[in-house]
Design a protein around this motif. Structure first.
Motif, mmCIF file in Angstrom:
data_model
loop_
_atom_site.group_PDB
_atom_site.id
_atom_site.type_symbol
_atom_site.label_atom_id
_atom_site.label_comp_id
_atom_site.label_asym_id
_atom_site.label_seq_id
_atom_site.Cartn_x
_atom_site.Cartn_y
_atom_site.Cartn_z
ATOM 1 N N UNK A 76 0.832 -1.211 0.000
ATOM 2 C CA UNK A 76 0.000 0.000 0.000
ATOM 3 C C UNK A 76 0.866 1.260 0.000
ATOM 4 N N UNK A 77 1.992 1.250 0.743
ATOM 5 C CA UNK A 77 2.905 2.406 0.719
ATOM 6 C C UNK A 77 3.496 2.597 -0.673
ATOM 7 N N UNK A 78 3.886 1.486 -1.305
ATOM 8 C CA UNK A 78 4.460 1.546 -2.650
ATOM 9 C C UNK A 78 3.457 2.152 -3.632
ATOM 10 N N UNK A 79 2.213 1.674 -3.605
ATOM 11 C CA UNK A 79 1.207 2.164 -4.543
ATOM 12 C C UNK A 79 0.840 3.622 -4.271
ATOM 13 N N UNK A 80 0.827 4.028 -3.012
ATOM 14 C CA UNK A 80 0.548 5.427 -2.685
ATOM 15 C C UNK A 80 1.617 6.342 -3.262
ATOM 16 N N UNK A 81 2.886 5.942 -3.110
ATOM 17 C CA UNK A 81 3.987 6.769 -3.624
ATOM 18 C C UNK A 81 4.022 6.743 -5.154
ATOM 19 N N UNK A 82 3.663 5.624 -5.748
ATOM 20 C CA UNK A 82 3.699 5.498 -7.208
ATOM 21 C C UNK A 82 2.634 6.344 -7.884
ATOM 22 N N UNK A 83 1.602 6.731 -7.163
ATOM 23 C CA UNK A 83 0.533 7.525 -7.764
ATOM 24 C C UNK A 83 0.994 8.921 -8.151
ATOM 25 N N UNK A 84 2.085 9.403 -7.573
ATOM 26 C CA UNK A 84 2.570 10.738 -7.929
ATOM 27 C C UNK A 84 3.348 10.727 -9.248
ATOM 28 N N UNK A 85 3.597 9.535 -9.808
ATOM 29 C CA UNK A 85 4.292 9.397 -11.084
ATOM 30 C C UNK A 85 3.284 9.086 -12.184
ATOM 31 N N UNK A 87 3.298 6.694 -14.329
ATOM 32 C CA UNK A 87 3.005 5.265 -14.331
ATOM 33 C C UNK A 87 3.978 4.565 -13.378
ATOM 34 N N UNK A 88 3.702 3.327 -13.093
ATOM 35 C CA UNK A 88 4.500 2.576 -12.120
ATOM 36 C C UNK A 88 5.921 2.345 -12.622
ATOM 37 N N UNK A 89 6.078 2.180 -13.929
ATOM 38 C CA UNK A 89 7.410 1.953 -14.478
ATOM 39 C C UNK A 89 8.325 3.154 -14.206
ATOM 40 N N UNK A 90 7.809 4.370 -14.358
ATOM 41 C CA UNK A 90 8.613 5.564 -14.063
ATOM 42 C C UNK A 90 9.016 5.601 -12.592
ATOM 43 N N UNK A 91 8.105 5.171 -11.726
ATOM 44 C CA UNK A 91 8.410 5.155 -10.298
ATOM 45 C C UNK A 91 9.527 4.147 -9.991
ATOM 46 N N UNK A 92 9.458 2.958 -10.600
ATOM 47 C CA UNK A 92 10.494 1.955 -10.375
ATOM 48 C C UNK A 92 11.829 2.436 -10.927
ATOM 49 N N UNK A 93 11.822 3.076 -12.099
ATOM 50 C CA UNK A 93 13.066 3.629 -12.669
ATOM 51 C C UNK A 93 13.652 4.694 -11.743
ATOM 52 N N UNK A 94 12.795 5.514 -11.142
ATOM 53 C CA UNK A 94 13.249 6.529 -10.193
ATOM 54 C C UNK A 94 13.893 5.874 -8.973
ATOM 55 N N UNK A 95 13.276 4.829 -8.455
ATOM 56 C CA UNK A 95 13.838 4.114 -7.308
ATOM 57 C C UNK A 95 15.182 3.485 -7.649
ATOM 58 N N UNK A 96 15.311 2.917 -8.846
ATOM 59 C CA UNK A 96 16.563 2.319 -9.259
ATOM 60 C C UNK A 96 17.663 3.367 -9.413
ATOM 61 N N UNK A 97 17.314 4.546 -9.927
ATOM 62 C CA UNK A 97 18.331 5.605 -10.057
ATOM 63 C C UNK A 97 18.765 6.105 -8.685
ATOM 64 N N UNK A 98 17.836 6.207 -7.736
ATOM 65 C CA UNK A 98 18.201 6.599 -6.370
ATOM 66 C C UNK A 98 19.119 5.550 -5.731
ATOM 67 N N UNK A 99 18.821 4.283 -5.967
ATOM 68 C CA UNK A 99 19.638 3.210 -5.436
ATOM 69 C C UNK A 99 21.054 3.270 -6.016
#
Length: 103
Positions: A76-85, A87-99
């Motif tokens: 639920x936390x993941x989906x809440x944060x992903x809503x500001x992007x 699509x979900x793919x952009x959110x995952x790409x953002x997380x990978x770049x931060x990592x």
């Protein structure tokens, strides 16, 4: 002899009731009150979850799927944060770049 056979006529009139009962109309005020009472009692409905339609993913060219096991609160936390992007793919790409930056 070459005459076509006549179709048999079947009458279901005596077996099936003509007046089938209709479902009662839903009173939206009662339904919303029941949902509010259930929420106060701690129940959550299925409609609270975010549903992503698979057809939109195929249309956009995203056909691979990533399945991972998570706790419900993490999901639920993941989906809440992903809503500001967008699509979900952009959110995952953002997380990978931060990592990658933090390594």
């Amino acid at each position: 002899m070459n005459e076509p056979r006549k179709a048999a006529k079947i009458d279901f009139g005596s077996v099936v009731d003509v007046d089938t009962p209709r479902r009662p109309k839903i009173d939206k005020s009662v339904t919303s009150a029941a949902i509010a009472d259930a929420a106060q009692a701690g129940f959550t409905g299925r409609s609270d979850k975010v549903h992503i339609d698979g057809r939109t993913l195929r249309r956009s060219g995203r056909s691979a799927q990533l399945n991972i096991k998570l706790r419900p609160e993490t999901k639920s936390r993941f989906l809440e944060q992903a809503q500001s992007f967008p699509n979900t793919e952009d959110f995952v790409c953002h997380l990978l770049s931060l990592f990658k930056e933090n390594q």
